[in-house]
Design a protein around this motif. Structure first.
Motif, short mmCIF file in Angstrom:
data_model
loop_
_atom_site.label_atom_id
_atom_site.label_comp_id
_atom_site.label_asym_id
_atom_site.label_seq_id
_atom_site.Cartn_x
_atom_site.Cartn_y
_atom_site.Cartn_z
N PHE A 1 0.84 -1.20 0.00
CA PHE A 1 0.00 0.00 0.00
C PHE A 1 0.87 1.25 0.00
N TRP A 2 1.84 1.29 0.91
CA TRP A 2 2.67 2.49 1.02
C TRP A 2 3.61 2.65 -0.17
N ILE A 3 4.11 1.53 -0.70
CA ILE A 3 4.98 1.62 -1.88
C ILE A 3 4.23 2.20 -3.07
N ILE A 4 3.03 1.66 -3.33
CA ILE A 4 2.25 2.16 -4.47
C ILE A 4 1.82 3.60 -4.22
N LYS A 5 1.48 3.93 -2.98
CA LYS A 5 1.07 5.30 -2.66
C LYS A 5 2.19 6.29 -2.97
N ILE B 1 -10.42 3.97 7.84
CA ILE B 1 -10.49 3.50 6.45
C ILE B 1 -10.97 2.05 6.39
N HIS B 2 -11.19 1.44 7.54
CA HIS B 2 -11.71 0.07 7.56
C HIS B 2 -13.24 0.05 7.50
N ASP B 3 -13.83 1.24 7.42
CA ASP B 3 -15.30 1.33 7.40
C ASP B 3 -15.80 2.12 6.19
N ILE C 1 7.88 10.81 8.84
CA ILE C 1 7.06 9.60 8.69
C ILE C 1 7.59 8.47 9.56
N ALA C 2 8.90 8.31 9.58
CA ALA C 2 9.52 7.28 10.43
C ALA C 2 9.23 7.55 11.91
N LEU C 3 9.25 8.82 12.30
CA LEU C 3 8.95 9.19 13.68
C LEU C 3 7.51 8.86 14.04
N ILE C 4 6.59 9.14 13.12
CA ILE C 4 5.18 8.82 13.34
C ILE C 4 5.00 7.31 13.51
N ALA C 5 5.68 6.53 12.65
CA ALA C 5 5.60 5.08 12.75
C ALA C 5 6.13 4.60 14.10
N VAL D 1 -5.84 5.54 13.62
CA VAL D 1 -6.49 6.42 12.65
C VAL D 1 -5.68 7.69 12.44
N ILE D 2 -5.27 8.32 13.52
CA ILE D 2 -4.47 9.55 13.42
C ILE D 2 -3.12 9.24 12.76
N ALA D 3 -2.49 8.14 13.17
CA ALA D 3 -1.19 7.76 12.60
C ALA D 3 -1.30 7.54 11.10
N PHE D 4 -2.36 6.85 10.67
CA PHE D 4 -2.53 6.60 9.24
C PHE D 4 -2.65 7.90 8.47
#
Length: 258
Positions: free
Chosen positions: A20-24, A128-130, A177-181, A192-195
């Protein structure tokens, strides 16, 4: 709860995997390089490119939203076109209307926040799961469009207006992004916020990478050009989407048998 008329719709968003992240990120980069290629190299101009891409986006979005389940090629085709149109929104404000990157960054930040507020007030979730009704999917795609526009403005602001350069900007956004992860995996940040934070930031990351690859060397890039870069990245996206279509490893629960 989903509207009764949409009760049979399955989740329309794939599982968030590494693919998902690669294609994004690839789609984000294509949005940056593709818009420049159509606008400058093919000579369509900013207005002509915007009209053509918005029309194509509307077409693929109708195809996507008429379906009741996740189909990889439809989903990612919409993402690619949204990436291009999001880039063009920012470019139009900056190049045609003379809006500063500071102002456009604020404008799209407010637009995204407003979208999230209305979405949450209406559906009581931003997960995004809903994405299992037409209304929720409409909110989802509106949010995605504004993340692309905001990411373009923010990326250009850091790399160009603030003079950090494309490589430094890529490192900055990649580091955040790495910090958020890390914060997410430490369970200090909800999923949800992290995504959504990561999704927003992959846009300026991809845009900075795209500019780094395509811009001339005297402008701080590597000089590979928009056509080769866009072509290679599109081929990779197509290959990955074909793989996902066959393997179904990113299918939401309940769609695997489709």
């Amino acid at each position: 709860m989903a509207d009764s008329q949409n009760a049979q719709m399955l989740n329309k968003v794939p599982q968030v995997t590494l693919y998902f992240w690669i294609i994004k990120i690839l789609a984000t980069t294509v949005g940056e390089t593709g818009a420049d290629f159509l606008n400058i190299r093919l000579g369509l101009g900013l207005n002509g490119t915007s009209v053509a891409m918005t029309g194509l986006l509307a077409l693929v979005l109708i195809i996507q939203m008429r379906n009741d389940h996740y189909v990889p090629w439809q989903y990612w085709l919409v993402v690619v076109f949204l990436s291009v149109v999001g880039t063009l929104l920012t470019d139009t404000l900056t190049d045609e209307l003379g809006v500063s990157l500071y102002a456009s960054t604020v404008i799209f930040t407010l637009a995204l926040i407003t979208t999230f507020m209305i979405w949450h007030r209406s559906e009581h979730t931003l997960s995004i799961h809903d994405i299992d009704s037409v209304r929720r999917e409409a909110f989802y795609w509106a949010a995605i469009l504004f993340t692309f526009a905001l990411g373009t403005a923010g990326g250009d602001l850091v790399s160009e207006k603030l003079g950090q350069g494309y490589l430094t900007a890529s490192v900055i956004f990649g580091g955040v992004i790495a910090l958020i992860a890390a914060i997410y995996y430490a369970r200090w940040l909800g999923p949800v916020i992290a995504f959504w934070l990561a999704y927003i930031l992959t846009r300026p990351l991809g845009a900075s990478i795209g500019d780094l690859l395509t811009q001339a060397k005297d402008a701080g890039g590597l000089g590979f050009g928009t056509m080769p870069t866009s072509g290679v990245f599109l081929i990779i996206i197509v290959c990955l989407v074909i793989y996902l279509s066959k393997s179904k490893i990113d299918s939401p629960i309940g769609v695997e048998g489709r």
